[in-house]
Scaffold this active site. Structure first.
Site, PDB file in Angstrom:
ATOM      1  N   TYR A   1       0.821  -1.214   0.000  1.00 14.68           N
ATOM      2  CA  TYR A   1       0.000   0.000   0.000  1.00 14.68           C
ATOM      3  C   TYR A   1       0.857   1.266   0.000  1.00 14.68           C
ATOM      4  O   TYR A   1       0.476   2.273  -0.568  1.00 14.68           O
ATOM      5  CB  TYR A   1      -0.906   0.029   1.244  1.00 14.68           C
ATOM      6  CG  TYR A   1      -2.254  -0.602   1.064  1.00 14.68           C
ATOM      7  CD1 TYR A   1      -2.372  -1.940   0.726  1.00 14.68           C
ATOM      8  CD2 TYR A   1      -3.414   0.145   1.250  1.00 14.68           C
ATOM      9  CE1 TYR A   1      -3.613  -2.528   0.582  1.00 14.68           C
ATOM     10  CE2 TYR A   1      -4.657  -0.439   1.110  1.00 14.68           C
ATOM     11  CZ  TYR A   1      -4.761  -1.771   0.776  1.00 14.68           C
ATOM     12  OH  TYR A   1      -5.990  -2.339   0.633  1.00 14.68           O
TER      13      TYR A   1
ATOM     14  N   ASP B   1     -12.460  -8.778   4.159  1.00 16.79           N
ATOM     15  CA  ASP B   1     -13.723  -8.732   3.414  1.00 16.79           C
ATOM     16  C   ASP B   1     -14.292 -10.138   3.264  1.00 16.79           C
ATOM     17  O   ASP B   1     -15.490 -10.359   3.405  1.00 16.79           O
ATOM     18  CB  ASP B   1     -13.520  -8.130   2.010  1.00 16.79           C
ATOM     19  CG  ASP B   1     -13.809  -6.637   1.984  1.00 16.79           C
ATOM     20  OD1 ASP B   1     -13.652  -5.995   3.038  1.00 16.79           O
ATOM     21  OD2 ASP B   1     -14.178  -6.116   0.911  1.00 16.79           O
TER      22      ASP B   1
ATOM     23  N   ASP C   1      -6.479  -6.883   3.968  1.00 13.04           N
ATOM     24  CA  ASP C   1      -7.578  -6.184   3.303  1.00 13.04           C
ATOM     25  C   ASP C   1      -8.506  -7.210   2.642  1.00 13.04           C
ATOM     26  O   ASP C   1      -9.725  -7.165   2.808  1.00 13.04           O
ATOM     27  CB  ASP C   1      -7.011  -5.223   2.251  1.00 13.04           C
ATOM     28  CG  ASP C   1      -8.115  -4.492   1.498  1.00 13.04           C
ATOM     29  OD1 ASP C   1      -9.039  -3.992   2.167  1.00 13.04           O
ATOM     30  OD2 ASP C   1      -8.054  -4.443   0.260  1.00 13.04           O
TER      31      ASP C   1
ATOM     32  N   LYS D   1       2.754 -15.558   2.482  1.00 20.49           N
ATOM     33  CA  LYS D   1       3.008 -16.286   1.229  1.00 20.49           C
ATOM     34  C   LYS D   1       4.513 -16.523   1.183  1.00 20.49           C
ATOM     35  O   LYS D   1       5.219 -16.057   0.276  1.00 20.49           O
ATOM     36  CB  LYS D   1       2.491 -15.433   0.047  1.00 20.49           C
ATOM     37  CG  LYS D   1       2.515 -16.127  -1.304  1.00 20.49           C
ATOM     38  CD  LYS D   1       1.435 -17.178  -1.478  1.00 20.49           C
ATOM     39  CE  LYS D   1       1.615 -17.921  -2.793  1.00 20.49           C
ATOM     40  NZ  LYS D   1       0.702 -19.064  -2.947  1.00 20.49           N
TER      41      LYS D   1
ATOM     42  N   ASP E   1      -3.304 -18.324   0.260  1.00 17.59           N
ATOM     43  CA  ASP E   1      -4.295 -18.984  -0.613  1.00 17.59           C
ATOM     44  C   ASP E   1      -5.054 -20.050   0.163  1.00 17.59           C
ATOM     45  O   ASP E   1      -6.274 -20.173   0.063  1.00 17.59           O
ATOM     46  CB  ASP E   1      -3.630 -19.549  -1.889  1.00 17.59           C
ATOM     47  CG  ASP E   1      -2.323 -20.295  -1.635  1.00 17.59           C
ATOM     48  OD1 ASP E   1      -1.838 -20.294  -0.475  1.00 17.59           O
ATOM     49  OD2 ASP E   1      -1.790 -20.897  -2.584  1.00 17.59           O
TER      50      ASP E   1
HETATM   51  C1  IPM Z   1     -10.398  -0.933   3.995  1.00 24.82           C
HETATM   52  C2  IPM Z   1     -10.650  -0.314   2.643  1.00 24.82           C
HETATM   53  C3  IPM Z   1      -9.493   0.601   2.303  1.00 24.82           C
HETATM   54  C4  IPM Z   1      -8.239  -0.242   2.246  1.00 24.82           C
HETATM   55  C5  IPM Z   1      -9.680   1.399   1.027  1.00 24.82           C
HETATM   56  C6  IPM Z   1     -10.958   2.208   1.056  1.00 24.82           C
HETATM   57  C7  IPM Z   1      -8.502   2.278   0.724  1.00 24.82           C
HETATM   58  O1  IPM Z   1     -10.843  -1.301   1.683  1.00 24.82           O
HETATM   59  O2  IPM Z   1     -10.300  -0.186   4.977  1.00 24.82           O
HETATM   60  O3  IPM Z   1     -10.317  -2.162   4.075  1.00 24.82           O
HETATM   61  O4  IPM Z   1      -7.955  -0.870   1.212  1.00 24.82           O
HETATM   62  O5  IPM Z   1      -7.518  -0.274   3.227  1.00 24.82           O
HETATM   63 MG    MG Z   2     -10.876  -3.266   2.439  1.00 23.14          MG
END
Ligand code: IPM
Ligand code: MG
Length: 373
Positions: free
Chosen positions: A144, A251, A247, A191, A223
């Site tokens: 990042y 999700d 990240d 990884k 993975d």
């Molecule tokens: C998160 C979001 C952010 C990230 C984005 C909005 C930049 O997806 O907080 O997980 O990737 O960190």
């Molecule tokens: Mg995110």
């Protein structure tokens, strides 16, 4: 400890203002019940800030945040930027910059499940029992924030993934300590069969395990972890990983909870800690009073935990459990019989004030139950 706490509220974009309002309501109820004084200052970030100042994170916001006891964010993001890959300023830059400015190197995302929401998850209910995971995602390093390059012709690009031992060590201590207080299992996701940075993570974390003999450390390739989270999620307790993997996996893990709207997060480090729901700005729902405020309310609970107010934090969690298990839920959870954002906020704060079952005016609440599809 002073009972006076100054909290910077960054409502942000889309549904952000609506959900943060309900989180403030919960904090105010806690303040009344436990005799604390919470004062709030409002600040700009994201698309809202770009519209008003041209900058996704104005200096004024940074200065205000640096002096506060904690920060509560609603959401950032607007579709007009998503559709334009060449946009020079983007709402998300605000979030990335505030993390870096405040040294918020650890992002903590708890994922727990509610039996009444099992049916909403695409994962089989039998696999969701006992799922209670906390993800520790490194937040200010890795790909990042490494050097980004695009050649002049615009035909070749690179993003450098870089980590040093100190960056790995500081978040790993937090994850080990948290595992110690929970089921004492820590899974490092990397990884290391391919990436040098992952090999450094594995070497560093494995060496640290000796300091936490009661914590069982497992290492898992990313993975495989992505697959294990779906086929056997209850095996995890605390998961520790680098920025990008965290990240993606956070999700993925959120689907276990049934709705993204339920999940809170904390970002902590050297500066003022920041708390925000995991969900995005959900612009289609903005202003309709239908967004799920639970992620924001539970973020306020994490904020209280961070301020050392454990009982207060648990009181919020208990209130959310009560509303959720009693069918007081928003449209994302029950599209047929749902309650409005503000009604859920009111019920949570009533419950905090001990006005549960008997005292709640069922008839009043029923009026605000919508059966509109
Ligand atoms: C998160 C979001 C952010 C990230 C984005 C909005 C930049 O997806 O907080 O997980 O990737 O960190
Ligand atoms: Mg995110």
């Amino acid at each position: 400890m002073s009972d006076n706490k100054h909290i910077v509220i960054i409502p942000g974009d889309g549904i952000g203002p609506e959900v943060t309002n309900q989180a403030i309501r919960a904090l105010d109820a806690i303040g009344k019940k436990f005799g604390h004084q919470f004062s709030y200052s409002f600040a700009l970030m994201g698309a809202d800030a770009i519209d008003k100042t041209g900058d996704p994170l104005p200096q004024e916001t940074i200065d205000l945040c640096k002096q506060a006891d904690a920060i509560l964010v609603g959401a950032v993001g607007h579709p007009k930027y998503d559709l334009d890959p060449s946009a020079k300023v983007r709402p998300e830059q605000g979030l990335l910059k505030i993390r870096k400015e405040l040294g918020l190197f650890a992002n903590i995302r708890p994922v727990s499940t509610y039996p009444s929401l099992y049916h909403l998850s695409p994962v089989k209910s039998s696999l969701l029992e006992h799922v209670d995971i906390v993800i520790y995602r490194e937040l200010t390093g890795g790909i990042y924030f490494g050097k980004k390059e695009l050649n002049e012709a615009g035909t070749e690009a690179s993003d450098l993934c870089i980590y040093n031992k100190d960056e790995i060590t500081r978040i790993s201590h937090l994850a080990f300590s948290h595992a110690q207080q929970r089921k004492r299992k820590l899974t490092l996701v990397d990884k290391s069969n391919v990436l040098e940075t992952s090999r450094l993570w594995r070497k560093t974390v494995t060496a640290m395990a000796a300091e936490y003999p009661e914590v069982e450390l497992n290492c898992m390739y990313v993975d495989n972890a992505a697959m294990q989270l779906i086929i056997n999620p209850s095996q995890f307790d605390v998961v520790l990983t680098e920025n990008m993997f965290g990240d993606i996996l956070s999700d993925e893990a959120s689907v276990l909870a049934g709705s993204l709207g339920m999940l809170p997060s904390a970002s902590i480090g050297t500066g003022t800690a920041l708390f925000e729901p995991v969900h995005g700005s959900y612009p289609q729902a903005a202003g309709k009073d239908i967004a799920n405020p639970v992620g924001a309310i539970l973020s306020a609970a994490m904020l209280l935990d961070h301020l050392g107010m454990k009982e207060e934090a648990n009181t919020i969690r208990h209130a959310v459990e009560w509303t959720t298990q009693n069918g007081f839920v928003t449209k994302d959870i029950d599209p047929m019989n749902f309650y409005f954002t503000s009604t859920i906020g009111e019920l949570v704060s009533d419950c905090i004030m001990n006005k549960t079952d008997e005292a709640i005016h069922k008839a009043n609440i029923l009026i605000r139950k919508s059966t509109i599809i």
